[in-house]
Motif scaffolding. Structure first.
Motif: not given
Ligand SMILES: C[S@@+](CC[C@H](N)C(=O)[O-])C[C@H]1O[C@@H](n2cnc3c(N)ncnc32)[C@H](O)[C@@H]1O
Length: 268
Positions: A165-166, A190-192, A206, A120, A144-146, A112
């Motif tokens: 980001d996980r 990892g998980d946030i 996001n 975004t 969740g940096c994508g 993403f």
């Molecule tokens: C909607 S995308 C946003 C990407 C980017 N920040 C942007 O705005 O374009 C959400 C991201 O959060 C990550 N994500 C979702 N749940 C998560 C969690 N519990 N811990 C870490 N990352 C997570 C996903 O892998 C995804 O890359």
């Protein structure tokens, strides 16, 4: 992500397997785009068809092959049609195959963050405006940096950015995109929830509704000065607002694009 000789994406060849193996994250094949791991599933992405791959992975790494597919790059994920340079405030973002003077380069990869999704764009717009009205901010978390577009923007504006980001592929791509622009940030896998409490001037989140609702209720999430929240649409907004009202938050501004919402929050 792109590696020589590939200069852009055309078709994606995907191979999905049950199970994961760390050795599959970095395959020495120039056609390899990346390894997406989600819970107990691995998806390997290539620029070209790899007929021998399923049996090679099964034999050497013990994963079981589930399916393969060929998808035009433009149809993948949140949409990648006609990716071209775009501007937010004084920042210009451009795909790596279309360099522009002074612009932030990014490889959109397959995660993403192609730059086309309204959430975004709203986050980038809100970040730019908040930075100019209430900034500068020293410590910024990108949750969740994508592909890392928000991380790039905050780092370019001068913040010390920590991103998480996980999905390991997001971590790799965000690091790669930072290095394309000679910018620095700490990018963690990892998980946030593992990184709470967040001490920050600004949190960029996001995500998706369920996770935002969980986070907003946690005292360890409530310690930053400002938050930008997106990843929910107008029908989900009421629940997000109720969670904000139940916590120490004040909504400063609301943005909307194509049914998606972004809220600017200050800790009250
Ligand atoms: C909607 S995308 C946003 C990407 C980017 N920040 C942007 O705005 O374009 C959400 C991201 O959060 C990550 N994500 C979702 N749940 C998560 C969690 N519990 N811990 C870490 N990352 C997570 C996903 O892998 C995804 O890359």
């Amino acid at each position: 992500m792109l590696r020589p000789p590939h200069k852009r994406y055309h078709h994606l060849h995907l191979y999905a397997f049950s199970g994961t193996h760390p050795a599959l994250r970095d395959l020495p094949d120039p056609d390899f785009i990346g390894c997406w791991e989600e819970e107990d599933l691995t998806v390997l992405f290539f620029h070209r068809e790899k007929p021998e791959l399923p049996s090679w992975v099964e034999k050497n790494f013990g994963l079981s092959f589930e399916l393969s597919a060929r998808v035009p790059f433009e149809e993948w994920g949140e949409g990648r049609q006609d990716l071209k340079p775009f501007r937010v405030g004084s920042l210009t973002f451009t795909p790596v195959w279309d360099p522009q003077p002074g612009a932030l380069l990014y490889d959109p990869g397959v995660v993403f963050g192609s730059g086309r999704h309204p959430t975004t764009r709203l986050m980038l717009q809100a970040l730019w405006e908040l930075w100019n009205h209430k900034g500068p901010f020293r410590e910024v978390w990108d949750l969740g940096c994508g592909s890392g577009l928000l991380t790039l923007a905050a780092a370019k504006l001068g913040a010390r950015v920590r991103a998480v980001d996980r999905n390991p592929l997001c971590v790799r791509l965000t690091r790669h995109n930072l290095s394309l622009n000679r910018l620095d940030a700490e990018v963690k896998e990892g998980d946030i929830r593992e990184f709470l409490p967040l001490e920050a001037d600004l949190v960029l989140a996001n995500l998706y509704k369920g996770l935002l609702l969980d986070l907003l209720g946690l005292p360890s999430f409530q310690r930053a000065r400002y938050y930008l929240l997106s990843g929910f649409n107008t029908t989900m907004e009421k629940e997000i607002r109720m969670a904000l009202e139940a916590g120490p938050f004040k909504i400063l501004k609301r943005y909307q694009k194509e049914g998606w919402v972004c809220l600017v929050i200050r800790k009250s």
